[in-house]
Design a protein around this motif. Sequence first.
Motif, short mmCIF file in Angstrom:
data_model
loop_
_atom_site.label_atom_id
_atom_site.label_comp_id
_atom_site.label_asym_id
_atom_site.label_seq_id
_atom_site.Cartn_x
_atom_site.Cartn_y
_atom_site.Cartn_z
N MET A 79 0.81 -1.21 0.00
CA MET A 79 0.00 0.00 0.00
C MET A 79 0.85 1.27 0.00
SD MET A 79 -2.92 -1.12 2.74
CE MET A 79 -3.84 0.40 2.53
N TYR A 80 1.90 1.26 0.82
CA TYR A 80 2.76 2.43 0.89
C TYR A 80 3.46 2.68 -0.44
CZ TYR A 80 2.21 2.42 6.00
OH TYR A 80 1.72 2.47 7.28
N HIS A 81 3.99 1.62 -1.04
CA HIS A 81 4.70 1.80 -2.31
C HIS A 81 3.76 2.31 -3.40
CE1 HIS A 81 8.07 -1.22 -1.03
NE2 HIS A 81 8.34 0.01 -0.66
N LEU A 82 2.55 1.76 -3.48
CA LEU A 82 1.60 2.20 -4.50
C LEU A 82 1.18 3.65 -4.27
CD1 LEU A 82 -0.62 -0.99 -4.81
CD2 LEU A 82 1.04 -0.14 -6.48
N ALA A 83 0.98 4.04 -3.01
CA ALA A 83 0.59 5.41 -2.70
C ALA A 83 1.70 6.40 -3.05
CB ALA A 83 0.22 5.54 -1.23
N VAL A 84 2.94 6.01 -2.81
CA VAL A 84 4.07 6.88 -3.17
C VAL A 84 4.21 6.98 -4.68
CG1 VAL A 84 6.58 7.11 -3.07
CG2 VAL A 84 5.31 6.52 -1.01
N GLU A 85 4.02 5.86 -5.38
CA GLU A 85 4.14 5.87 -6.84
C GLU A 85 3.11 6.79 -7.48
OE1 GLU A 85 3.82 1.86 -8.19
OE2 GLU A 85 5.68 1.21 -7.21
N ARG A 86 1.90 6.82 -6.94
CA ARG A 86 0.86 7.66 -7.55
C ARG A 86 1.14 9.14 -7.37
NH1 ARG A 86 -4.73 7.43 -4.02
NH2 ARG A 86 -5.12 5.67 -5.40
N THR A 87 1.99 9.52 -6.38
CA THR A 87 2.28 10.94 -6.13
C THR A 87 3.64 11.36 -6.65
OG1 THR A 87 3.27 10.49 -3.97
CG2 THR A 87 0.89 10.84 -4.03
N GLY A 88 4.54 10.41 -6.83
CA GLY A 88 5.90 10.77 -7.22
C GLY A 88 6.72 11.39 -6.11
N ALA A 89 6.31 11.18 -4.88
CA ALA A 89 7.03 11.76 -3.73
C ALA A 89 8.43 11.17 -3.62
CB ALA A 89 6.25 11.51 -2.45
N ARG A 90 9.34 11.97 -3.09
CA ARG A 90 10.72 11.53 -2.91
C ARG A 90 11.10 11.34 -1.45
NH1 ARG A 90 14.43 14.84 -7.33
NH2 ARG A 90 13.23 14.21 -9.21
N SER A 91 10.31 11.91 -0.53
CA SER A 91 10.65 11.81 0.89
C SER A 91 9.39 11.57 1.71
CB SER A 91 11.35 13.10 1.35
OG SER A 91 11.69 13.02 2.73
N PRO A 92 8.82 10.36 1.60
CA PRO A 92 7.57 10.08 2.31
C PRO A 92 7.80 9.80 3.79
CG PRO A 92 8.25 8.15 1.08
CD PRO A 92 9.23 9.24 0.73
N LEU A 93 6.76 10.08 4.57
CA LEU A 93 6.74 9.80 6.00
C LEU A 93 5.46 9.04 6.32
CD1 LEU A 93 7.76 10.39 9.00
CD2 LEU A 93 6.20 12.36 8.93
N VAL A 94 5.59 7.91 6.99
CA VAL A 94 4.42 7.14 7.42
C VAL A 94 3.96 7.67 8.78
CG1 VAL A 94 3.63 4.85 8.17
CG2 VAL A 94 5.10 5.09 6.14
N VAL A 95 2.65 7.83 8.95
CA VAL A 95 2.09 8.29 10.22
C VAL A 95 1.03 7.29 10.66
CG1 VAL A 95 0.97 10.18 11.46
CG2 VAL A 95 2.43 10.68 9.48
#
Length: 343
Positions: free
Chosen positions: A202-218
């Motif tokens: 889930m995290y990888h797919l969510a990051v891929e859809r945004t193109g983020a480079r520095s994600p933080l999980v909360v």
Amino acid sequence: MSGGLRGSDVPLAELHDLALVDLDGVVYKGHEPVPFAADSLATARDRGLALQFVTNNASREPEAVAEQLTALGVPARPDEVFTAAQAGAALLTTRLAAGSRVLVVGGAGLHTAVRAAGYVVVGSASDRPDAVIQGFAPTLGWTDLAEAAYAVAGGAWFVATNLDLSLPTDRGYAPGNGALVGAVQAATGVRPDSAGKPEPTMYHLAVERTGARSPLVVGDRLDTDLAGARSAGYPGLHVLTGVSSARDAVLARPGERPDYLGADLRALAEAHPAPARSGDWWECREAAARVADGVLQVRGHGLDAARAACAAAWDAVDRGESLDPDTVPAWGVGSSLEAAPAR
């Protein structure tokens, strides 16, 4: 050396470009908002932090989740919501061709996600499904679980959207999808493949859809949100408004440890001090902690004391020392972080 907790001299909302935010126990509990959540997320957005709401709840469609968030004062679009239903459908595509038959045991969100992935949804084991996918829905009953068991026993691939044993509500904790999946597993002896947290999908797919480079999980759960952050390779902020307490963080296994500790979502707008070793003690501003002869000793109060305790406990355990869990203060969840004496 930080003992496993990171430090940041700037607010986390400025250090990262995307927050992967859990919902139950972080933004809301049942139909009630978590205190400070709406204002904190608005402040984080104002500082440039993009949001993706990543939830192990698979019962509802992203549109319904976005509507609930907006009604609670957290404006959200459907494309900012990523559910375990969507992750489960993505997992199906790794083994099943489009057009395969899938028995869906769950709510509207799961039915929609499976159909959108190109599968034929069937309603009975008699339809000889190629897979069974099970997600939480409050309307599930014995008949639904029985059909899943018949299909799995007949050879269908068993997939679960997540394995959370409990679900936080405004009345307390209720059985989650993992508890219901456990009934099918007990009947068949088959353990399902899981798509939800703590798996990193889930995290990888969510990051891929945004193109983020520095994600933080909360998140509020060490065994799902923060374990998933570790699996995905992203730093994690553990907020103390849901399932896992500060005491749980002190006693966390390496694969479930957070990188940051915060009382609630206001932590996104705060800098985070890193504990540092000073002799036998780990210090965090005015607080300190150490492990001596298996006993955790803590000086100070509040969040910094919990941070120091995490650093001391993790360092001791990782070096092979014993730690008596009964010496860890009974820090609860919530913003006050008042610690009861160790048992």
